[in-house]
Design a protein around this motif. Sequence first.
Motif, PDB file in Angstrom:
ATOM      1  N   VAL A 481      43.574  39.562  56.434  1.00  0.00           N
ATOM      2  CA  VAL A 481      43.249  40.549  55.421  1.00  0.00           C
ATOM      3  C   VAL A 481      42.677  41.772  56.132  1.00  0.00           C
ATOM      4  O   VAL A 481      41.992  41.651  57.151  1.00  0.00           O
ATOM      5  CB  VAL A 481      42.224  39.990  54.402  1.00  0.00           C
ATOM      6  CG1 VAL A 481      40.914  39.624  55.083  1.00  0.00           C
ATOM      7  CG2 VAL A 481      41.982  40.958  53.260  1.00  0.00           C
ATOM      8  N   ALA A 482      43.002  42.958  55.632  1.00  0.00           N
ATOM      9  CA  ALA A 482      42.447  44.204  56.171  1.00  0.00           C
ATOM     10  C   ALA A 482      41.482  44.765  55.132  1.00  0.00           C
ATOM     11  O   ALA A 482      41.866  45.010  53.986  1.00  0.00           O
ATOM     12  CB  ALA A 482      43.561  45.203  56.469  1.00  0.00           C
ATOM     13  N   VAL A 483      40.225  44.936  55.519  1.00  0.00           N
ATOM     14  CA  VAL A 483      39.196  45.340  54.560  1.00  0.00           C
ATOM     15  C   VAL A 483      38.456  46.569  55.064  1.00  0.00           C
ATOM     16  O   VAL A 483      38.375  46.830  56.268  1.00  0.00           O
ATOM     17  CB  VAL A 483      38.191  44.192  54.314  1.00  0.00           C
ATOM     18  CG1 VAL A 483      38.861  43.029  53.624  1.00  0.00           C
ATOM     19  CG2 VAL A 483      37.568  43.721  55.629  1.00  0.00           C
ATOM     20  N   THR A 484      37.916  47.337  54.132  1.00  0.00           N
ATOM     21  CA  THR A 484      37.130  48.512  54.500  1.00  0.00           C
ATOM     22  C   THR A 484      35.708  48.087  54.874  1.00  0.00           C
ATOM     23  O   THR A 484      35.269  46.973  54.556  1.00  0.00           O
ATOM     24  CB  THR A 484      37.064  49.510  53.336  1.00  0.00           C
ATOM     25  OG1 THR A 484      36.319  48.909  52.256  1.00  0.00           O
ATOM     26  CG2 THR A 484      38.466  49.880  52.856  1.00  0.00           C
ATOM     27  N   TYR A 485      34.998  49.000  55.497  1.00  0.00           N
ATOM     28  CA  TYR A 485      33.614  48.706  55.864  1.00  0.00           C
ATOM     29  C   TYR A 485      32.744  48.546  54.617  1.00  0.00           C
ATOM     30  O   TYR A 485      31.803  47.732  54.612  1.00  0.00           O
ATOM     31  CB  TYR A 485      33.073  49.809  56.774  1.00  0.00           C
ATOM     32  CG  TYR A 485      33.730  49.809  58.141  1.00  0.00           C
ATOM     33  CD1 TYR A 485      33.297  48.946  59.136  1.00  0.00           C
ATOM     34  CD2 TYR A 485      34.800  50.656  58.422  1.00  0.00           C
ATOM     35  CE1 TYR A 485      33.904  48.921  60.382  1.00  0.00           C
ATOM     36  CE2 TYR A 485      35.414  50.650  59.676  1.00  0.00           C
ATOM     37  CZ  TYR A 485      34.964  49.780  60.644  1.00  0.00           C
ATOM     38  OH  TYR A 485      35.573  49.747  61.872  1.00  0.00           O
TER      39      TYR A 485
END
Length: 551
Positions: A481-485
């Motif tokens: 999964v690619a997640v924001t800070y």
Amino acid sequence: MKQDTQTIEAKTIGLIDSLRTTCGEYGLAGGGSEYKIITEMFLYKFFNDKFGYEAKRMPIYGERLSKAEKWDAEYDKFDEEEVEDLFSYLPGSVPKMKPHHTLSHLYNASTQGDFSTLLDATLVEIASLNEDTFSVLTSGNSKVKIFNGVTNFITDVHKRDQFAIAMMKNLASFNFEDVFAEKYDFFSRIFQYLIKDYNNAGGGKYAEYYTPREIATVMARLLVGDDAQLRGVSCYDPSAGTGTLLLALAHQIGEDRCSIYSQDISEKSSEMLRLNLILNGLSESLPNIRQGNTLLEPAHKEANGTIKKFDYVVSNPPFKLDFPEYRDTLASDGIRFWAGVPNAVKQIKPKPTMAIYTCFIQHVLNSLSSRGKGAIVVPTGFITAKSGIENKILHRIVDEKWVYGVISMPSNVFADTGTNVSVVFFDKSTMSDKVILVDASKLGEDYQDANNNKKHRLLDKEVELIVNTFRNKEAVDGLSVAVTYDEIKEKGYSLSAGQYFDIKIEYVDITEEEFNRRMADYESKLTEMFAESHRLETEILTQLKSLKFNS
């Protein structure tokens, strides 16, 4: 005729096995001296063949040596002035050997008596001649020379000559020249085989921690890329061990385009790292190898005394190690250890409890340049820590946008630790807008090594899957999964991929007839189970009533 790689690899392994066999015949198998003897004799042979190979390619003297029936016999005819002149043409990374140092010269003298003394003296002379190039420095700047002699480990002095002659016979039947054009892929396998019985976690307080080659490759490829055109970059490992991570990194960049820096507290690891660098054409970095306590006495500093900064930093540090004797010294350095230092144990226990890896994480971050990239192996529990030093580190690397990816590895892939591990990737340039989290815990396969120990490894196709998924920051069901800070902060600074996966409920369309049939089946099975339950209840009560008091 040039031999193929498989043939020369088999012969190289055969040489190592023959050296081991000889050690065993003289009662040295499994002893603390065995690896010193084997690596020293192996490296002497490598030096001999490397010197001959390079000398035959040098101007003026090269033609004379290469046209001779035996180059070493011709070299025996050189006078001192010619020898020194030849040395002046050799590249700095090539070992220097005088005529009486060559294997051929020594072998011919093996029947003249007191050969063990001659062999050891020759090894010590070679070490002194090459002291500036091949020595390793301690943190106190003491030089650890490359050779110290091998026959003094034989306690029976009357058997030392026989042992020395047997060792030389092993070396005389082998030649390295066909593989000097080979690089990391060949010598990494040879090196792993050479040290396979000596690189383990049974070495006491400062054990050697081995990083599987496929994991080192993943780390290097993700830090550097596959087509990077880099030059003059610096690579550092503060807990280098035998150099698996550094060699993978150097290979990915190009051995001639980077400088290696390292430190490790283990004398054995530092000796093996030196051998690894020599075998892989990185001798010019040997002056940057330090033996000593990285946390207490970091050896690589700038002129003003601050920690040196590097382009790439990698580390697979010890996870837990009790260090009460210097804990307070580290804690007083609030700049380097900004998140804190583990509390000292009140008494040393059989298993250490102080999380020393948290100190190494901080040291790695402090050692990165303003645009530097790094990767460190940590226990997987770190990436979800809710308190303590670990949580402070998580907050900082997320708030500063230094972390840009995490890969949670399969269980037992690091067989020496017995702990589930993850690799955390840093980028001080803070260019990432998202963090890629990969859960590779279900990948890999079990296998048994040559000693029938059960281990786990990633397959080549899985390595490619991890690398491509990470680079593309792809969201793959159950894997990544690619997640924001901001999303990470909302999850309490967790870097565990599993906490961001969507929970999916699958619905299957069925007809009313199928629904009624299934319900009837469930009712029938439940009725049978209830009936059996009632029967058992009745039987138990009957048995209970039949019990009589026995006076």
